[in-house]
Design a protein around this motif. Structure first.
Motif, short mmCIF file in Angstrom:
data_model
loop_
_atom_site.label_atom_id
_atom_site.label_comp_id
_atom_site.label_asym_id
_atom_site.label_seq_id
_atom_site.Cartn_x
_atom_site.Cartn_y
_atom_site.Cartn_z
N THR A 1 0.85 -1.19 0.00
CA THR A 1 0.00 0.00 0.00
C THR A 1 0.89 1.24 0.00
O THR A 1 2.07 1.19 0.38
CB THR A 1 -0.92 0.04 1.23
OG1 THR A 1 -0.10 0.07 2.42
CG2 THR A 1 -1.83 -1.17 1.29
N GLY B 1 0.42 5.20 1.36
CA GLY B 1 -0.35 6.25 1.99
C GLY B 1 0.12 7.62 1.54
O GLY B 1 1.04 7.76 0.73
N TRP C 1 -3.17 7.56 -5.92
CA TRP C 1 -3.92 7.73 -4.69
C TRP C 1 -4.68 6.45 -4.33
O TRP C 1 -5.32 5.83 -5.18
CB TRP C 1 -4.89 8.89 -4.82
CG TRP C 1 -5.71 9.12 -3.58
CD1 TRP C 1 -6.98 8.70 -3.33
CD2 TRP C 1 -5.29 9.82 -2.40
NE1 TRP C 1 -7.39 9.09 -2.09
CE2 TRP C 1 -6.38 9.78 -1.49
CE3 TRP C 1 -4.12 10.47 -2.03
CZ2 TRP C 1 -6.31 10.38 -0.24
CZ3 TRP C 1 -4.05 11.07 -0.78
CH2 TRP C 1 -5.13 11.01 0.10
N GLY C 2 -4.61 6.06 -3.07
CA GLY C 2 -5.30 4.85 -2.62
C GLY C 2 -4.71 3.57 -3.17
O GLY C 2 -5.41 2.56 -3.27
N LEU D 1 -3.40 0.11 -3.67
CA LEU D 1 -3.54 -1.10 -2.86
C LEU D 1 -3.32 -2.31 -3.76
O LEU D 1 -4.01 -2.49 -4.76
CB LEU D 1 -4.92 -1.17 -2.21
CG LEU D 1 -5.26 -2.46 -1.46
CD1 LEU D 1 -4.30 -2.69 -0.30
CD2 LEU D 1 -6.71 -2.44 -0.97
N ARG E 1 -5.61 -1.69 -7.12
CA ARG E 1 -6.54 -0.57 -7.23
C ARG E 1 -5.80 0.73 -6.93
O ARG E 1 -5.02 0.79 -5.98
CB ARG E 1 -7.71 -0.76 -6.25
CG ARG E 1 -8.71 -1.81 -6.69
CD ARG E 1 -9.75 -2.09 -5.64
NE ARG E 1 -9.23 -2.96 -4.59
CZ ARG E 1 -9.95 -3.39 -3.56
NH1 ARG E 1 -11.20 -3.00 -3.44
NH2 ARG E 1 -9.42 -4.18 -2.66
N ARG E 2 -6.09 1.75 -7.72
CA ARG E 2 -5.43 3.04 -7.51
C ARG E 2 -6.19 4.11 -8.29
O ARG E 2 -7.01 3.81 -9.16
CB ARG E 2 -3.98 3.00 -7.97
CG ARG E 2 -3.81 2.80 -9.48
CD ARG E 2 -2.37 2.86 -9.89
NE ARG E 2 -2.21 2.70 -11.33
CZ ARG E 2 -1.05 2.74 -11.96
NH1 ARG E 2 0.05 2.95 -11.28
NH2 ARG E 2 -0.99 2.59 -13.26
N LEU F 1 -7.00 8.75 -8.14
CA LEU F 1 -7.79 9.79 -7.46
C LEU F 1 -8.95 10.22 -8.34
O LEU F 1 -10.11 10.16 -7.94
CB LEU F 1 -6.89 10.98 -7.12
CG LEU F 1 -7.56 12.15 -6.40
CD1 LEU F 1 -8.16 11.70 -5.08
CD2 LEU F 1 -6.57 13.29 -6.19
N LYS G 1 -10.09 6.01 -11.35
CA LYS G 1 -9.85 4.82 -10.54
C LYS G 1 -9.77 3.60 -11.45
O LYS G 1 -10.58 3.43 -12.36
CB LYS G 1 -10.98 4.63 -9.53
CG LYS G 1 -11.06 5.72 -8.47
CD LYS G 1 -12.17 5.44 -7.48
CE LYS G 1 -11.91 4.18 -6.68
NZ LYS G 1 -12.95 3.93 -5.65
#
Length: 527
Positions: A192, A194, A282-283, A285, A296-297, A299, A302
């Protein structure tokens, strides 16, 4: 009739009814039309602005032009939606589209390597996704459906994978087999990123793209303001108009201004790179699921991509000249589905090696250890590479020496000397790079690394290679080295400068591994 029989008949009927419904042509979600309508609004802005300036600021003319473009875009959005249908067949998925001329595209399930979901900002507001089918042909998606609801997109992805597994299982056993559903296992988060990691990543993604955009806009600045942006005299007049008198600035102040400008350039370049990183990653994972690796990614856009483990053919580890000094690398998979973009199979964009190792291990690849039997490229290859790199400078020095002796005799020595220094530096760089040009072979893998300032590594499983080719040109044949081309589905793997005897040894060992395996048994076991 028994109770079991009375229950099974309606269940069978319902299944047959559902199958028949799947074989009917369907439209994408109706909200796709609204996405097309809203997408036409930005397309109307530039024509409206052009009309405004072309008519001397007559906005009353520009507004109807913008509305006409939006209306036309709305009509085409509706017609495109109405004329696009997809059919989920027993053997393939078929898409028909076209307003005036119709086109039908059909892809068998067995050819589909991956199904990914993508949500850009505008469709995301309506809860829609684009479903993309990758077959590994031509490096892109062969089929795409825009747009379905998130629920229907996930359902279609599951259905296509089940149909593909059924066909693969049937081919392995020689009969029609209904694939078993994937085993329910808890998803395991492998990697991940952050906000803190993204911030650090952005610092290394320096970009001057914003300056290219600004430079392009400044070309048209004289349309808006009466000022010549690229005229130095205009800037000097502007400074004098502020009462600062350009000539009073000393050399120290001018140097300070240059330093401040350079710092501003660095800050803006770093912020531009940071914005790109946050928007793309962003995000982030990466998970290990029952179906494989799920990434998954995003902003604004997606993406949700699942890569089956058995389709991963190799791994690549890359870095940059600056981030390498701080221990940062990237990890990407070489998959049967060709990349639809520069980074579609990147599974760890910014990570340390101790974070990359477990991801590689989950895919069945082991990072080289201290006991790896590394072999460098041929020393003759090193000499030839250094000579060829310096040869361009030497030829340029000879041409420059002749030309400058005639037209610029005072500069002849300086120019020729600079080119000769460049030739020497390029030769030294080639020799230093040779120290890091290595490959290793063990019982299961073949590994290669190259690069002086930013080393890149590639690892392949010997069992998953399709072929081994030894290529030699006239000069390399004379010098006794060759290039190893390893046949790898979904990617390229070449090792240049390998001594001929070593190349033959590698080919023999890899082919022994391939020949000793019954691949039909592997397929049946996997199915």
């Amino acid at each position: 009739m028994s109770d079991a029989a009375s229950v099974s008949v309606p269940a069978t009927a319902r299944k047959a009814e559902a199958t028949a419904a799947q074989h009917e042509a369907r439209h994408t979600d109706p909200k796709t039309v609204m996405v097309g309508v809203l997408a036409s609004v930005p397309q109307s802005i530039l024509p409206a602005v052009a009309v405004t300036f072309g008519t001397g600021g007559a906005a009353i003319i520009a507004l109807p032009v913008a509305l006409a473009i939006v209306a036309l875009g709305s009509v085409f959005a509706y017609l495109n939606w109405k004329r696009l249908t997809y059919t989920i067949g027993a053997q393939d998925i078929r898409v028909e589209s076209g307003i005036l001329s119709r086109a039908a595209r059909s892809v068998p399930y067995e050819r589909i390597q991956d199904v990914s979901l993508e949500q850009k900002l505008l469709p995301r507001l309506f809860g829609l996704v684009a479903v993309k089918f990758e077959t590994g042909a031509g490096g892109g998606e062969d089929l795409s459906l825009s747009f379905l609801t998130e629920e229907h997109g996930e359902e279609l992805r599951r259905l296509v994978r089940e149909r593909r597994d059924e066909q693969e299982a049937g081919e392995a056993s020689g009969e029609t087999v209904e694939a078993e559903p994937a085993r329910e296992t808890a998803d395991e988060a492998l990697f991940t990123m952050g906000p803190g990691r993204l911030f650090t990543f952005g610092l290394f993604e320096f970009s001057l793209a914003v300056f290219a955009v600004l430079a392009g806009l400044l070309q048209y600045a004289d349309w808006v303001v009466d000022f010549e942006v690229w005229d130095p005299d205009a800037w000097q007049g502007w400074v004098d108009g502020l009462g600062l008198e350009w000539d009073r600035f000393g050399a120290g102040m001018q140097a300070l201004g240059a330093v401040v400008g350079l710092l501003g350039l660095l800050v803006i370049g770093s912020l531009t790179g940071m914005v790109r990183v946050f928007a793309r990653e962003w995000g982030f994972l990466l998970e290990r699921t029952a179906r494989g690796f799920r990434r998954r990614r995003g902003l604004f856009t997606k993406t949700d991509v699942v890569m089956p483990i058995h389709r991963v053919q190799g791994v690549k580890i890359g870095t940059g000249w600056l981030r390498y000094r701080f221990g940062w690398h990237s990890l990407s998979f070489v998959s049967l589905a060709q990349d639809s973009g520069a980074s579609s199979h990147v599974v760890a964009p910014f990570a340390k090696l101790d974070e990359i190792a477990p991801i590689s291990a989950a895919a069945g690849f082991r990072l080289p250890g201290e006991d790896a039997d590394w072999r460098r490229a041929s020393e003759r290859y090193m000499f030839d590479s250094a000579f060829s790199d310096a040869l361009g400078f030497l030829i340029a020095a000879a041409i420059a020496g002749i030309a400058t002796s005639i037209y610029l005799p005072d500069w002849s020595l300086l120019i020729v000397g600079a080119l000769l220094v460049g030739a020497g530096l390029s030769a030294i760089a080639s020799v230093l790079a040779w120290q890091f040009h290595r490959h290793a072979l063990d019982a299961e893998q073949i590994m290669a690394t190259r690069g002086l300032l930013s080393p890149h590594s590639q690892i392949a499983n010997r069992l998953k290679l399709h072929s081994v080719e030894i290529a030699q040109g006239p000069w390399s044949r004379l010098r006794g080295y060759a290039t190893l081309h390893l046949g790898q589905a979904g990617g390229e793997f070449s090792i240049p400068g390998v001594p001929v005897e070593r190349a033959r040894e590698v080919r023999r060992k890899v082919m022994e591994t391939i020949a000793a395996t019954d691949f039909s048994q592997l397929e049946s076991q996997r199915a």
